[in-house]
Every structure is written in C-alpha cells, then in structure tokens.
Write a protein that holds these residues in place. Structure first.
Motif, PDB file in Angstrom:
ATOM      1  N   GLN A 186       0.809  -1.213   0.000  1.00  0.00           N
ATOM      2  CA  GLN A 186       0.000   0.000   0.000  1.00  0.00           C
ATOM      3  C   GLN A 186       0.846   1.269   0.000  1.00  0.00           C
ATOM      4  OE1 GLN A 186      -2.882  -0.216   3.188  1.00  0.00           O
ATOM      5  NE2 GLN A 186      -3.279  -2.384   2.799  1.00  0.00           N
ATOM      6  N   ALA A 187       2.158   1.127   0.153  1.00  0.00           N
ATOM      7  CA  ALA A 187       3.038   2.296   0.196  1.00  0.00           C
ATOM      8  C   ALA A 187       3.072   2.979  -1.160  1.00  0.00           C
ATOM      9  CB  ALA A 187       4.446   1.878   0.613  1.00  0.00           C
ATOM     10  N   ASP A 188       3.067   4.311  -1.159  1.00  0.00           N
ATOM     11  CA  ASP A 188       3.124   5.041  -2.425  1.00  0.00           C
ATOM     12  C   ASP A 188       4.318   5.988  -2.477  1.00  0.00           C
ATOM     13  OD1 ASP A 188       2.386   6.989  -0.670  1.00  0.00           O
ATOM     14  OD2 ASP A 188       0.598   7.642  -1.775  1.00  0.00           O
ATOM     15  N   SER A 189       5.266   5.830  -1.533  1.00  0.00           N
ATOM     16  CA  SER A 189       6.469   6.654  -1.547  1.00  0.00           C
ATOM     17  C   SER A 189       7.631   5.824  -1.013  1.00  0.00           C
ATOM     18  CB  SER A 189       6.286   7.899  -0.668  1.00  0.00           C
ATOM     19  OG  SER A 189       6.199   7.526   0.701  1.00  0.00           O
ATOM     20  N   GLY A 219       7.438   5.696   2.658  1.00  0.00           N
ATOM     21  CA  GLY A 219       6.363   4.807   3.079  1.00  0.00           C
ATOM     22  C   GLY A 219       6.746   3.345   2.972  1.00  0.00           C
ATOM     23  N   LEU A 220       7.494   2.989   1.925  1.00  0.00           N
ATOM     24  CA  LEU A 220       7.912   1.597   1.743  1.00  0.00           C
ATOM     25  C   LEU A 220       8.908   1.182   2.821  1.00  0.00           C
ATOM     26  CD1 LEU A 220       7.652  -0.915  -0.094  1.00  0.00           C
ATOM     27  CD2 LEU A 220       9.686  -0.081  -1.302  1.00  0.00           C
ATOM     28  N   VAL A 221       9.883   2.049   3.113  1.00  0.00           N
ATOM     29  CA  VAL A 221      10.866   1.747   4.148  1.00  0.00           C
ATOM     30  C   VAL A 221      10.173   1.638   5.506  1.00  0.00           C
ATOM     31  CG1 VAL A 221      12.926   2.589   5.351  1.00  0.00           C
ATOM     32  CG2 VAL A 221      12.760   2.816   2.867  1.00  0.00           C
ATOM     33  N   SER A 275       9.612   0.189  -8.197  1.00  0.00           N
ATOM     34  CA  SER A 275       9.060   0.700  -9.459  1.00  0.00           C
ATOM     35  C   SER A 275       7.572   0.999  -9.359  1.00  0.00           C
ATOM     36  CB  SER A 275       9.314  -0.298 -10.594  1.00  0.00           C
ATOM     37  OG  SER A 275       8.512  -1.461 -10.438  1.00  0.00           O
ATOM     38  N   LEU A 276       6.884   0.425  -8.372  1.00  0.00           N
ATOM     39  CA  LEU A 276       5.449   0.650  -8.217  1.00  0.00           C
ATOM     40  C   LEU A 276       5.126   1.937  -7.461  1.00  0.00           C
ATOM     41  CD1 LEU A 276       4.215  -2.951  -7.320  1.00  0.00           C
ATOM     42  CD2 LEU A 276       4.080  -1.782  -9.535  1.00  0.00           C
ATOM     43  N   LEU A 277       6.144   2.548  -6.874  1.00  0.00           N
ATOM     44  CA  LEU A 277       5.900   3.747  -6.083  1.00  0.00           C
ATOM     45  C   LEU A 277       5.538   4.912  -6.977  1.00  0.00           C
ATOM     46  CD1 LEU A 277       8.916   3.490  -3.624  1.00  0.00           C
ATOM     47  CD2 LEU A 277       6.578   2.696  -3.260  1.00  0.00           C
ATOM     48  N   SER A 324      13.503   9.099   1.979  1.00  0.00           N
ATOM     49  CA  SER A 324      12.826   8.787   3.230  1.00  0.00           C
ATOM     50  C   SER A 324      13.107   9.831   4.280  1.00  0.00           C
ATOM     51  CB  SER A 324      13.313   7.419   3.727  1.00  0.00           C
ATOM     52  OG  SER A 324      12.895   7.187   5.034  1.00  0.00           O
ATOM     53  N   ALA A 325      12.098  10.184   5.045  1.00  0.00           N
ATOM     54  CA  ALA A 325      12.294  11.092   6.163  1.00  0.00           C
ATOM     55  C   ALA A 325      13.159  10.439   7.235  1.00  0.00           C
ATOM     56  CB  ALA A 325      10.946  11.478   6.758  1.00  0.00           C
ATOM     57  N   LEU A 326      13.325   9.100   7.157  1.00  0.00           N
ATOM     58  CA  LEU A 326      14.138   8.385   8.126  1.00  0.00           C
ATOM     59  C   LEU A 326      15.620   8.554   7.831  1.00  0.00           C
ATOM     60  CD1 LEU A 326      12.143   5.036   8.209  1.00  0.00           C
ATOM     61  CD2 LEU A 326      12.002   6.925   9.835  1.00  0.00           C
ATOM     62  N   GLY A 327      15.955   8.903   6.602  1.00  0.00           N
ATOM     63  CA  GLY A 327      17.348   9.021   6.210  1.00  0.00           C
ATOM     64  C   GLY A 327      17.774  10.460   6.111  1.00  0.00           C
ATOM     65  N   ALA A 328      18.932  10.670   5.488  1.00  0.00           N
ATOM     66  CA  ALA A 328      19.485  12.003   5.456  1.00  0.00           C
ATOM     67  C   ALA A 328      19.300  12.695   4.134  1.00  0.00           C
ATOM     68  CB  ALA A 328      20.970  11.956   5.804  1.00  0.00           C
ATOM     69  N   ALA A 329      18.576  12.088   3.187  1.00  0.00           N
ATOM     70  CA  ALA A 329      18.336  12.788   1.933  1.00  0.00           C
ATOM     71  C   ALA A 329      17.578  14.072   2.208  1.00  0.00           C
ATOM     72  CB  ALA A 329      17.541  11.906   0.979  1.00  0.00           C
ATOM     73  N   ALA A 330      16.660  14.010   3.166  1.00  0.00           N
ATOM     74  CA  ALA A 330      15.926  15.218   3.528  1.00  0.00           C
ATOM     75  C   ALA A 330      16.874  16.253   4.093  1.00  0.00           C
ATOM     76  CB  ALA A 330      14.839  14.877   4.550  1.00  0.00           C
ATOM     77  N   GLN A 331      17.895  15.798   4.832  1.00  0.00           N
ATOM     78  CA  GLN A 331      18.888  16.720   5.354  1.00  0.00           C
ATOM     79  C   GLN A 331      19.694  17.331   4.227  1.00  0.00           C
ATOM     80  OE1 GLN A 331      21.269  14.827   8.379  1.00  0.00           O
ATOM     81  NE2 GLN A 331      19.499  13.742   9.228  1.00  0.00           N
TER      82      GLN A 331
END
Length: 214
Positions: free
Chosen positions: A124-127, A130-132, A183-185, A191-198
């Motif tokens: 059901q994840a769409d990002s 969300g998948l992580v 590929s379905l995302l 992810s907000a859990l990682g540092a890409a957002a940083q």
C-alpha cells in the motif's frame, strides 16, 4: 528533486555488494526509475582492489559492465546520508547499527527487505519513505519472518565459480523483488528516516565507497 539513496554493504566491497549494486541499478534503469541512487560499500573494504573477477564474470553474463567499479569503505557519513541500507548478512547489519544506532529503522539485510516488501502493508506504500517505514513495521510485527541463515547471502569468497553463481542467483532474485516494489511507487522520494531530507535542507535557496571478505 534529490534522489533517495540506497547503500548496499558487505565486507570488502568486491564480491556481493558490488554485484547487488549494479544489478539493482540496471533494474531501476530498466524500470525507468530515476529518483533512486544505489551505491555500495564495505565494512573492511579493499579500497585498492578491483571487483572480484568471478563477480565481474557473473555481471558480464547479465550484460552489465563492472570495469569502472571501485570499492569504498563504509563510514558514518555514508550511513547518515543513506535512506535505505541493505546488508549481505545479519552480522553486517549488527556492525553497522553499532556504528550508527539511529539507522535501525532503515537498515535490513538484503534478503530480509526483499521478503518484507511483500507484506500487505508494504504493497500500500506510495512513496520511498512509506515503503521503508512499512518494511520496518512489518519486521517489528513479524520478527520471525526472516530467520537465521535465510537472512544472509552466502559468502562466495575463496569459493568456486559455482559458489559465485549461487550468490549471483540469490541476489538477482531478491533484487528483482526489490526493484519491482520500488518501481510501483508513485513518488519514490527520499525517506524522512534518512538524510536525503537533510541534504535537501542543506541546500541554500540562493545557491543554487583474513576471514571472509565480501
């Protein structure tokens, strides 16, 4: 848009994780997924070495060129900048979490993640985030989903061509599952859990890598 970053980790970064990195990259490229970056590293990387010739041979069989691959050492910066960490064994996962405990929610063994993305909540994840998150929650609710050696990719270093072929086949099967899930995302964003957002937040608006080895 800043790409989500997947880091695949083994020991020397010359056998298993390079194979996994390049197979995942090719799969994502084939699926036209451009917002996910895949790299690999080793907990004790042979940074002056090249990819193991038998791993390179397995990649060649699949039409993948590994000539430019260079091993790299995993460090806290690589871990902190990751959005998903996939290790070849439970031992690697434990070692990385000792170094970077905050990475717990985004660190899985390769086989574990491939199993968990098949969980109904992951479907059901769409990002990317969300998948992580769904994989982490599925692991928390089903701690026995992937147990023992089933969670590890066997180490082929020092083994026969057949050992490398078995390693390649196991990784390729799991990579196919992971690639399909990604590929379905609809929005495979960091992810907000990682540092890409940083990394995004760090951009100023005005400025605009004896024992078993792999």
């Amino acid at each position: 848009m800043t790409a989500a970053r997947v880091v695949v980790v083994c020991t020397a970064n010359i056998c298993r994780s390079p194979f996994a990195e390049l197979v995942l990259r090719r799969g994502l490229h084939t699926a036209h997924v451009t917002s996910i970056e895949v790299v690999s590293a080793g907990t004790a990387a042979l940074v002056a070495a090249q990819i193991h010739p038998l791993s390179a041979a397995e990649l060649t069989l699949r039409g993948i060129d590994s000539a430019s691959f260079a091993p790299r050492q995993v460090d806290r910066r690589i871990l902190s900048e990751s959005d998903l960490v996939l290790t070849m064994t439970r031992a690697h996962r434990g070692e990385l979490l000792d170094r970077e405990p905050s990475a717990l929610r985004r660190t899985f063994t390769f086989r574990e993640f491939a199993t968990l993305v098949g969980h109904p909540s992951a479907a059901q994840a769409d990002s990317f985030a969300g998948l992580v998150r769904a994989a982490y929650l599925a692991r928390s609710s089903r701690p026995g989903a992937v147990n023992g050696e089933e969670a590890d990719i066997a180490d082929p270093y020092g083994g026969t061509r057949e050992a490398f072929a078995a390693m390649a086949g196991a990784i390729e099967r799991d990579a196919r599952t992971i690639t399909h899930a990604l590929s379905l995302l609809s929005e495979p964003q960091p992810s907000a859990l990682g540092a890409a957002a940083q990394r995004v937040g760090a951009v100023q608006p005005s400025c605009q890598k004896p024992g078993t080895l792999q």
